[in-house]
Design a protein around this motif. Structure first.
Motif, PDB file in Angstrom:
ATOM      1  N   UNK A   1       0.835  -1.201   0.000  1.00 40.03           N
ATOM      2  CA  UNK A   1       0.000   0.000   0.000  1.00 40.03           C
ATOM      3  C   UNK A   1       0.863   1.241   0.000  1.00 40.03           C
ATOM      4  N   UNK A   2       2.013   1.165   0.667  1.00 44.59           N
ATOM      5  CA  UNK A   2       2.922   2.316   0.677  1.00 44.59           C
ATOM      6  C   UNK A   2       3.427   2.602  -0.735  1.00 44.59           C
ATOM      7  N   UNK A   3       3.657   1.547  -1.527  1.00 38.26           N
ATOM      8  CA  UNK A   3       4.155   1.722  -2.895  1.00 38.26           C
ATOM      9  C   UNK A   3       3.248   2.600  -3.717  1.00 38.26           C
ATOM     10  N   UNK A   4       1.939   2.518  -3.487  1.00 42.68           N
ATOM     11  CA  UNK A   4       1.057   3.372  -4.268  1.00 42.68           C
ATOM     12  C   UNK A   4       0.468   4.476  -3.401  1.00 42.68           C
TER      13      UNK A   4
ATOM     14  N   UNK B   1     -11.311  11.735  -3.547  1.00 47.47           N
ATOM     15  CA  UNK B   1     -11.190  11.544  -4.999  1.00 47.47           C
ATOM     16  C   UNK B   1      -9.766  11.856  -5.432  1.00 47.47           C
ATOM     17  N   UNK B   2      -9.197  12.922  -4.877  1.00 49.98           N
ATOM     18  CA  UNK B   2      -7.832  13.299  -5.248  1.00 49.98           C
ATOM     19  C   UNK B   2      -6.841  12.230  -4.809  1.00 49.98           C
ATOM     20  N   UNK B   3      -7.120  11.680  -3.605  1.00 52.60           N
ATOM     21  CA  UNK B   3      -6.248  10.611  -3.109  1.00 52.60           C
ATOM     22  C   UNK B   3      -6.230   9.437  -4.089  1.00 52.60           C
ATOM     23  N   UNK B   4      -7.422   9.065  -4.574  1.00 57.48           N
ATOM     24  CA  UNK B   4      -7.508   7.929  -5.490  1.00 57.48           C
ATOM     25  C   UNK B   4      -6.794   8.257  -6.795  1.00 57.48           C
ATOM     26  N   UNK B   5      -6.960   9.488  -7.281  1.00 61.04           N
ATOM     27  CA  UNK B   5      -6.283   9.864  -8.524  1.00 61.04           C
ATOM     28  C   UNK B   5      -4.770   9.787  -8.355  1.00 61.04           C
ATOM     29  N   UNK B   6      -4.311  10.214  -7.179  1.00 59.77           N
ATOM     30  CA  UNK B   6      -2.868  10.119  -6.922  1.00 59.77           C
ATOM     31  C   UNK B   6      -2.424   8.667  -6.938  1.00 59.77           C
ATOM     32  N   UNK B   7      -3.250   7.815  -6.353  1.00 64.47           N
ATOM     33  CA  UNK B   7      -2.931   6.387  -6.345  1.00 64.47           C
ATOM     34  C   UNK B   7      -2.824   5.862  -7.770  1.00 64.47           C
ATOM     35  N   UNK B   8      -3.804   6.227  -8.593  1.00 65.37           N
ATOM     36  CA  UNK B   8      -3.789   5.751  -9.980  1.00 65.37           C
ATOM     37  C   UNK B   8      -2.532   6.245 -10.689  1.00 65.37           C
ATOM     38  N   UNK B   9      -2.176   7.504 -10.411  1.00 69.69           N
ATOM     39  CA  UNK B   9      -0.970   8.083 -11.015  1.00 69.69           C
ATOM     40  C   UNK B   9       0.265   7.258 -10.629  1.00 69.69           C
ATOM     41  N   UNK B  10       0.319   6.888  -9.343  1.00 64.78           N
ATOM     42  CA  UNK B  10       1.457   6.074  -8.869  1.00 64.78           C
ATOM     43  C   UNK B  10       1.509   4.738  -9.606  1.00 64.78           C
ATOM     44  N   UNK B  11       0.342   4.140  -9.821  1.00 64.27           N
ATOM     45  CA  UNK B  11       0.309   2.846 -10.525  1.00 64.27           C
ATOM     46  C   UNK B  11       0.797   3.038 -11.960  1.00 64.27           C
TER      47      UNK B  11
ATOM     48  N   UNK C   1       2.000  -1.472 -16.014  1.00 64.58           N
ATOM     49  CA  UNK C   1       0.595  -1.837 -15.827  1.00 64.58           C
ATOM     50  C   UNK C   1      -0.292  -0.951 -16.692  1.00 64.58           C
ATOM     51  N   UNK C   2      -1.226  -1.586 -17.372  1.00 66.38           N
ATOM     52  CA  UNK C   2      -2.186  -0.823 -18.167  1.00 66.38           C
ATOM     53  C   UNK C   2      -3.442  -0.612 -17.338  1.00 66.38           C
ATOM     54  N   UNK C   3      -3.940   0.618 -17.348  1.00 63.33           N
ATOM     55  CA  UNK C   3      -5.082   0.936 -16.495  1.00 63.33           C
ATOM     56  C   UNK C   3      -6.267   1.346 -17.361  1.00 63.33           C
ATOM     57  N   UNK C   4      -7.383   0.695 -17.143  1.00 64.16           N
ATOM     58  CA  UNK C   4      -8.616   1.133 -17.800  1.00 64.16           C
ATOM     59  C   UNK C   4      -9.463   1.798 -16.730  1.00 64.16           C
ATOM     60  N   UNK C   5      -9.779   3.059 -16.965  1.00 69.17           N
ATOM     61  CA  UNK C   5     -10.478   3.841 -15.946  1.00 69.17           C
ATOM     62  C   UNK C   5     -11.831   4.267 -16.488  1.00 69.17           C
ATOM     63  N   UNK C   6     -12.877   3.816 -15.838  1.00 71.93           N
ATOM     64  CA  UNK C   6     -14.201   4.283 -16.227  1.00 71.93           C
ATOM     65  C   UNK C   6     -14.563   5.446 -15.328  1.00 71.93           C
TER      66      UNK C   6
END
Ligand SMILES: Nc1ncnc2c1ncn2[C@@H]1O[C@H](COP(=O)(O)OP(=O)(O)O)[C@@H](O)[C@H]1O
Ligand SMILES: [Mg+2]
Lengths: 528, 260
Positions: free
Chosen positions: B133-136, B185-195, B201-206
């Motif tokens: 979890x720290x990684x992302x 929401x911003x936290x999650x976006x930051x997480x996605x950015x880290x991934x 990794x390919x990310x599909x975001x709806x």
């Protein structure tokens, strides 16, 4: 803006708790409080009225026999509460536990009493169609382990069927196991009546009696296997010859112990006689005090002080006594029956009598021989359940199956298998309960286990199990069983209070616990 | 981003019919490693149906799914997760009543010994859960904390970290921000950015949120009534295009007129 490392983070909002606080916020803390309260009540109210001691552990509730009997009630309930509790954590219920106890007990008792057969009915056409029976297999003298095994085959299969119907149909377990409750109780009564329809039993009785006292079958050197009571009443000549063959240190030990017992019995008798003689004088003294007759008071007081009686002389130890005591000390030759229906911790209870001098009844004899075996079964089962629920993969599966079924499935947890296994486990616990009972009392009755399913669920709820599933601990279930069992006893010992008040009290505790559990659950779910 | 690579996952002309209803009518898209691919479209457009086909929940009526250059068929969600497609659904598949670690490893617990009665390696699992979890981007103090007491953003991170740790090469996120407050929401976006920055990794975001898409997406595909009505990289598309395509092709300008 400040430097970024002084910004508050989400995790800062979780105060780190001191260890005391985190102990106090464990879900079991409420039930443990109630348990301590009941211990206090049981001890305090059982202190004889005349004594002014403040030690709550001095009372009648804590004598050896009281402990033996209380722990039996508690551990029997504890065994089925584990089955019920784990199932509730996985989000299901079992209302058939009580009937399963009756069924398992009857099944086992019938096999022990009359043997086990597999009979195939078929239609026979000569002189008109009628049904004939073909006996495929008959075992007349079934050993305890085989009787337990056969019974388990029936009960575990029934548990599996209930679980299978529930997970396949999606019907609520309430309704399916309610069906099981009626089905099994009826089946038990029907089979007991039809098996009892024999010359050697009262027609149509729904009980099984006259099972030999299997746990007390011993192997008497030179005589072979026989029941302990029969051995103790062999002809005197035989008993004497048994003593002849005993090593002298065994005889010495037995004699020492018997002398002690006879001494204590004689003392107890003496005390009883004194009490008997002094009682009328005390009555007279009361009257004298009431009428303020100083002379009378003085004379009666003197009489009481000088009251003497010749102490009862202890019986002397005979060789017959030694033989019988020796027969009592021989270990069982049916360890399985003894494992479920016998006693445990006997050496400790012996020691508490001699030399500790605590485990003594009013007549000077040893009070309790030990604890009932079901206590040990409960302890073992609790340990196993604790390890499985909190330390193994299955434990995590059980929690998630009850906590969030679709999440568990999405992560590959075999939730149906988990549920079916727990229905089987619940049937297993009911069978353990019945096994302990059958081997302890050597009888069975179709009414055994009545309402036990509700007591088991109540104990689980009191112990912090949430009815909607996913939450609770084995420690909680253990404490719940303690509270339920202690409440019965504690109210029984309150002088001048109807013992049935324990139900009123338990009703209150059940609702209070359920409210508390729901509150804890909501707090964890983040709804508060 | 590197577009000369082969796509990690690709669909060609996916058609999905529910009886006579055509939920998807020939959808093609390519998703590359290290990219956030935003899937945009109105309610009922077919986005969820498409990702359910990708994660093995639905079998497409016709069309191909190609994973790392090989055509693949998924008969169950398990097949899809075996080739590295990790889907984080809206409900996150978390059990709120148990701890972070127990959720992280749910169904895939590390244990001593074989079989379901194996003893859990709790300490090791705690360590991995915290580290992953720290990684992302989320630091967990107490891995024994019940998931129910975590914030919505932390829960998303837990579900994402779990999918990645268990081998997801394609991470599918179905409206991960829709149920959250602004800050989370911003936290999650930051997480996605880290991934995304992990690179492989390919990310599909709806998402329904144009601003969110613009903040992190590298490539867009717009779906309307079961068909692709537009696609492109973030450089190709102007804000107006995005808004118009998200509304299913209708001109926002027209709407402004109608409302006037
Ligand atoms: N299992 C199904 N059976 C029949 N129709 C479905 C099913 N799943 C989705 N649909 C329909 O397909 C269309 C697309 O749905 P969905 O993919 O959920 O849209 P989106 O996620 O873009 O909002 C909707 O009209 C929906 O009603
Ligand atoms: Mg959708």
């Amino acid at each position: 803006m400040n430097s970024s490392n002084s910004l508050r983070k989400e995790s800062d909002r979780h105060k780190s708790k001191s260890s005391l606080i985190s102990i106090l916020s464990r879900p079991e803390i409420g039930p443990i409080g109630v348990m301590i309260l009941l211990f206090g009540m049981l001890g305090y109210f059982s202190i004889p009225a005349s004594e002014t001691t403040w030690n709550p552990f001095a009372g009648e509730g804590f004598n050896a026999l009281g402990i033996r009997n209380n722990l039996r009630v508690i551990s029997q309930l504890g065994i089925i509460a584990l089955g019920a509790g784990l199932l509730i954590i996985a989000g299901e219920f079992d209302l058939s536990i009580g009937s399963m106890i009756g069924f398992a007990g009857a099944c086992m008792a019938m096999i022990l009493r009359w043997g086990f057969s597999i009979i195939i009915p078929y239609v026979y056409f000569d002189d008109g169609a009628h049904i004939e029976f073909y006996t495929l297999l008959h075992i007349s003298d079934v050993s305890p382990i085989l009787a337990i095994f056969i019974t388990l085959c029936f009960t575990l299969t029934f548990g599996w069927i209930q679980g299978f119907i529930i997970v396949r149909s999606g019907l609520p377990s309430f309704i399916v196991t309610l069906g099981g409750l009626f089905f099994l109780r009826g089946l038990t009564e029907v089979s007991l009546r039809s098996f009892n329809h024999r010359p050697d039993q009262a027609k149509g009785a729904t009980t099984v009696t006259e099972i030999p006292d299997i746990k007390n079958i011993i192997n008497l050197p030179g005589y072979g296997e026989m029941e302990r009571e029969a051995a103790k009443y062999l002809p005197d000549g035989d008993l004497l010859s048994i003593v002849k063959n005993l090593p002298s240190d065994v005889i010495y030990k037995i004699t020492e112990r018997l002398e002690y017992t006879f001494q204590r019995v004689a003392e107890a008798k003496t005390n009883l006689l004194i009490a008997k003689g002094v009682k009328p004088l005390e009555k007279a003294l009361e009257n004298a005090v009431a009428s303020d007759n100083e002379y009378m008071i003085k004379t009666i007081q003197e009489k009481i002080e000088n009251f003497k009686i010749d102490p009862v002389i202890p019986k002397s130890v005979t060789e017959i006594d030694i033989a019988r005591a020796y027969i009592d000390s021989i270990g069982t030759s049916r360890p399985i029956a003894d494992f479920f229906g016998g006693n445990i911790l006997e050496p400790i209870f012996d020691w508490l009598y001699f030399p500790i001098d605590w485990n003594v009844n009013n007549f000077g004899n040893q009070f309790a021989p030990g604890l009932y075996s079901c206590v040990m079964i409960w302890v073992i089962l609790s340990l196993v359940c604790y390890i499985v629920l909190s330390k193994t993969q299955v434990g995590n599966w059980i929690y998630s199956t009850g906590g969030n079924l679709s999440a568990a499935q999405a992560n590959g947890v075999p939730t149906n298998k988990v549920k079916i296994s727990l229905f089987i486990f619940s049937a297993f616990c009911a069978t353990l309960f019945a096994t302990c009972q059958v081997f302890e009392v050597n009888t069975s009755d179709a009414a055994k286990g009545n309402l036990k399913e509700l007591e088991a669920i109540a104990a689980a709820v009191i112990g912090g199990i949430v009815m909607t599933g996913g939450f609770g601990t084995v420690l909680g279930i253990i404490v719940g069983a303690f509270i339920f069992g202690l409440a019965k006893e504690a109210f029984f010992y309150i002088p001048g209070v109807d013992g049935s008040f324990y139900r009123v009290f338990l009703g209150f505790v059940i609702i209070a616990s359920a409210l508390l559990n729901e509150n804890i659950r909501k707090r964890i779910m983040g709804n508060i | 981003m590197v577009t000369n690579l082969i796509p990690l996952i690709e669909t060609q002309d996916i058609v999905k019919k529910f009886g006579s209803f055509i939920a998807l009518n020939g959808v093609s898209l390519k998703v590359y490693p290290g990219e956030v691919h935003a899937l945009l479209g109105d309610n009922g457009a077919g986005k969820s149906t498409l990702i359910k086909a990708l994660s093995g929940v639905h079998q497409p009526t016709s069309g191909k799914i190609i994973v790392e250059g090989k055509e693949t068929k998924f008969n169950s969600p398990r097949d899809a997760s075996e080739v590295g497609i990790g889907t984080v659904y809206q409900d996150l598949a978390l059990n709120s009543l148990t701890s972070v670690t127990r959720n992280f490893f749910l169904g895939r617990e590390l244990k001593f010994g074989k079989g379901p009665f194996g003893i859990l390696k709790m300490n090791k699992m705690h360590g991995i859960a915290i580290e992953e979890m720290a990684k992302i981007g989320i630091k967990i103090e107490d891995p024994e904390q019940p998931v129910g007491t975590m914030s919505g953003g932390q829960r998303q991170t837990l579900a994402i970290a779990r999918a990645i740790y268990f081998g997801a090469k394609v991470l599918i996120l179905d409206e991960p921000t829709s149920a959250l407050g602004q800050k989370q929401q911003m936290e999650v976006l930051k997480t996605i950015k880290k991934v995304q920055q992990l690179g492989n990794i390919a990310i599909i975001l709806i998402t329904h949120n144009e601003i969110h898409a613009r903040l992190i997406a590298d490539r867009y595909t717009f779906i309307s009534l079961g068909e692709v009505i537009g696609s492109g990289t973030s450089k190709d598309l102007a804000g107006d295009d995005i808004r118009r395509l998200m509304a299913g092709g209708a001109e926002v300008g027209d709407l402004a007129k109608e409302l006037a």
